[in-house]
Structures are given as structure tokens and as C-alpha cells.
Design a protein around this motif. Structure first.
Motif, short mmCIF file in Angstrom:
data_model
loop_
_atom_site.label_atom_id
_atom_site.label_comp_id
_atom_site.label_asym_id
_atom_site.label_seq_id
_atom_site.Cartn_x
_atom_site.Cartn_y
_atom_site.Cartn_z
N UNK A 193 46.42 38.04 46.43
CA UNK A 193 46.43 37.34 45.14
C UNK A 193 47.48 37.97 44.22
N UNK A 194 48.33 37.13 43.66
CA UNK A 194 49.42 37.58 42.80
C UNK A 194 49.44 36.72 41.54
N UNK A 195 48.65 37.05 40.52
CA UNK A 195 48.48 36.16 39.37
C UNK A 195 49.76 36.00 38.55
N UNK A 196 49.87 34.82 37.93
CA UNK A 196 50.91 34.55 36.94
C UNK A 196 50.31 34.83 35.58
N UNK A 203 42.55 44.73 41.24
CA UNK A 203 42.94 45.23 42.55
C UNK A 203 44.07 44.49 43.22
N UNK A 204 44.78 43.65 42.48
CA UNK A 204 45.91 42.94 43.08
C UNK A 204 47.09 43.90 43.27
N UNK A 205 48.01 43.51 44.14
CA UNK A 205 49.16 44.38 44.40
C UNK A 205 50.45 43.84 43.79
N UNK A 206 50.38 42.67 43.13
CA UNK A 206 51.58 42.15 42.45
C UNK A 206 51.14 41.14 41.40
N UNK A 207 52.04 40.86 40.48
CA UNK A 207 51.82 39.84 39.45
C UNK A 207 53.17 39.31 39.00
N UNK A 208 53.17 38.10 38.42
CA UNK A 208 54.42 37.45 38.05
C UNK A 208 54.44 37.08 36.58
N UNK A 209 55.63 37.16 35.99
CA UNK A 209 55.87 36.72 34.62
C UNK A 209 57.35 36.40 34.47
#
Length: 303
Positions: free
Chosen positions: A4-7, A34-40
Motif C-alpha cells: 500500500x502506497x497512499x496518496x 506501516x507502509x513503505x512508500x507514499x506519494x505527493x
């Protein structure tokens, strides 16, 4: 970039100014799931309503939080229509500390396929060897790419590492990319409406909004551990909500921000105009959602 990589959403004050302190709270909340990435920024961030200085300020907040951590990747998006501007922005955010670039191809005034490909290649060349996620969102942009075209780009540009597939349904395109030699991994977007099918067809991640990240993390965990029945069951609980909210991009932005405000993650659910105003029934739907998922969504106001 897996799972999972939330925006990230953008909190605004009641008067419509960006709220960097609340944005930092959003980043820290997402990291704590606990995610390993996220986007913005993405569509969920209302990127098309941000001024340049606001965008830089919030990007700096994100990178200040993720920079010291080796266990998390910051994905910074490039959505500029002009190739020159896209190249400049991509270089700027990499210099600032971004780990990956998310590239949305130009879509205003229906550019030709050749122009799209040239744009994507120019950005890939400019940032190599930094990995790039190519965002394919035909519903929002009207831009169409086929698997053969994407494969040809990837063959010449090894830093094209992932494709974010947001066509509806996404499964066949994900499977076509996975069948390439070598395979080109995909992540699924579109709020996870087709997440179980995407996982079965080879998606390596999902990129939803961020207001109820815990639910997506739990769905992904169940599938990853072989509990397909449990993953399907939790997704079926979620589907009536996300399938309605995703009927309109501004609707799911408004719904997610209202959820975040109700959970205590952000102070207001303000969306910059033009925006979708939630009506009485849509707010009641969110009431039901928070009751239905109270087991997974703790109150964050005291954190």
C-alpha cells in the motif's frame, strides 16, 4: 515500492490556506500504518489547486519526514503539461530528496501519441537512473496508451520501473504488463475498487487515498499471507463505499477529507473551489462507514 502506497491529502485551514503542520501530521499518520512508500501530490492531493510555492512547501515537509528513514520511499509526482517544465520539476524534486518520480503524461488539448511518448522519454532521460512510475489514468485525463507502447519505452529506459494502472477495469492491462519479457510491474489505483482482481493478475501494490489507510493495509496483508477469502471479505465490506465515491474524483476527495477530519487527523475538511459539496445523505454514508470500520480505524485526535 510494494503493498500500500497512499496518496497524501492536503489539509487546508478554514479560510483555504495550506496547513503545513497538519500535513506533517498526515505524513506521520501514514508512516505509522506501516507502509513503505507514499506519494505527493496526486489527484487526491488536489494538485491542480496548489500554487507553486505551496507545492514546494508541502513537498519539503514530506521529504523532511521521509529523508532520515531508509525504510520508506517518498514518491513525488510530476504533472506538468510542458515537457520543459516537467523535466525541470523532476530534477528539482530529485535534488530535494525524492526517491521516485510519479509521471502523469500531458493531457490538455489531446496531445498525439508521438508527443506523449516524447514527453515521457524526455523525463526518463532527465532523471535516470532515478526510478519512475508512469501513471496511466485514462478516465481522468483522456490519455490512452497501449501495452506495446509502454513496453517500447521501458525497453529503452530501464528506470521506468512501474506503471500505475487506473483504467477501469485495470486487470487486463496489469496482466499484459506482467506478461512482458522482462515483466513490467504494476500498481493499482482508482481507490482500490478492483483491488482483488488486480492482485490476482500480478499487481505489486495499490495507491489509494490516505484517510483510511489501515483498511487497505489489512486487505493487502490478508492477500499476501494467503488469506484470499479474508481479503475478499474485507474488500466486499469496503466496496459499496469506494465504488460510490469514485463516481467522481472531487467526490472521493471531499469524502476522504471529511473522514480524516472526523477521525481527528486534520482540523477541517475544506476543499478548494471548485469542489464537490457533500450532501446530507453522503455525510450519513460516511457516518455508516466509520461505524462499519470502527474495528480498523481508531480515533487519531489524541495522537
Amino acid at each position: 515500492m510494494r503493498g500500500v502506497s497512499p496518496v497524501l491529502e492536503v489539509p487546508f485551514t478554514a479560510t483555504g490556506d495550506i496547513d503545513p503542520d497538519s500535513f506533517r501530521r498526515v505524513v506521520r499518520y501514514v508512516l505509522a500504518t506501516g507502509v513503505s512508500s507514499m506519494m505527493f501530490p496526486g489527484f487526491a492531493s488536489e494538485f491542480y489547486k496548489l500554487a507553486e510555492d505551496e507545492r514546494r512547501t508541502l513537498t519539503a515537509v514530506l521529504l523532511a519526514e521521509t529523508g532520515p528513514r531508509a525504510d520508506v520511499a517518498a514518491i513525488v509526482a510530476v504533472q506538468d503539461h510542458a515537457t520543459r517544465l516537467a523535466v525541470a520539476r523532476a530534477r528539482e524534486v530529485i535534488a530535494a530528496g525524492a526517491d521516485l518520480i510519479n509521471l502523469l503524461p500531458p493531457h490538455f488539448l489531446s496531445p498525439s501519441r508521438r508527443v506523449l511518448v516524447d514527453h515521457v522519454r524526455a523525463v526518463l532521460d532527465a532523471v535516470a537512473p532515478t526510478p519512475v512510475v508512469l501513471q496511466y489514468a485514462p478516465t481522468e485525463t483522456g490519455t490512452s496508451l497501449d501495452c506495446t507502447t509502454v513496453a517500447e519505452i521501458a525497453a529503452r529506459h530501464p528506470n521506468l520501473r512501474l506503471v500505475k494502472v487506473e483504467c477501469s477495469p485495470p486487470g487486463r492491462f496489469i496482466a499484459e504488463l506482467a506478461a512482458l519479457d522482462p515483466p513490467l510491474p504494476s500498481i493499482e489505483g482508482y481507490a482500490g475498487v478492483q483491488l482483488p482482481d488486480a492482485i490476482r493478475r500480478g499487481a505489486v501494490g495499490t495507491q489509494p487515498g490516505c484517510s483510511f489507510t489501515e483498511i487497505y493495509v489489512e486487505i493487502w496483508r490478508r492477500f499476501s499471507e494467503g488469506d484470499e477469502v479474508g481479503g475478499e471479505e474485507l474488500h466486499r465490506r469496503l466496496l459499496p463505499y469506494i465504488s460510490y465515491w469514485m463516481l467522481d474524483t472531487e467526490l472521493i476527495i471531499a469524502a476522504e477529507k471529511h473522514i480524516s477530519a472526523r477521525r481527528g487527523m486534520i482540523a477541517t475538511d475544506f476543499c478548494r473551489a471548485p469542489a464537490r459539496e457533500l450532501d446530507r445523505e453522503e455525510r450519513r454514508m460516511i457516518d455508516r462507514f466509520l461505524i462499519d470500520f470502527a474495528d480498523l480505524l481508531p480515533d487519531l485526535s489524541d495522537r
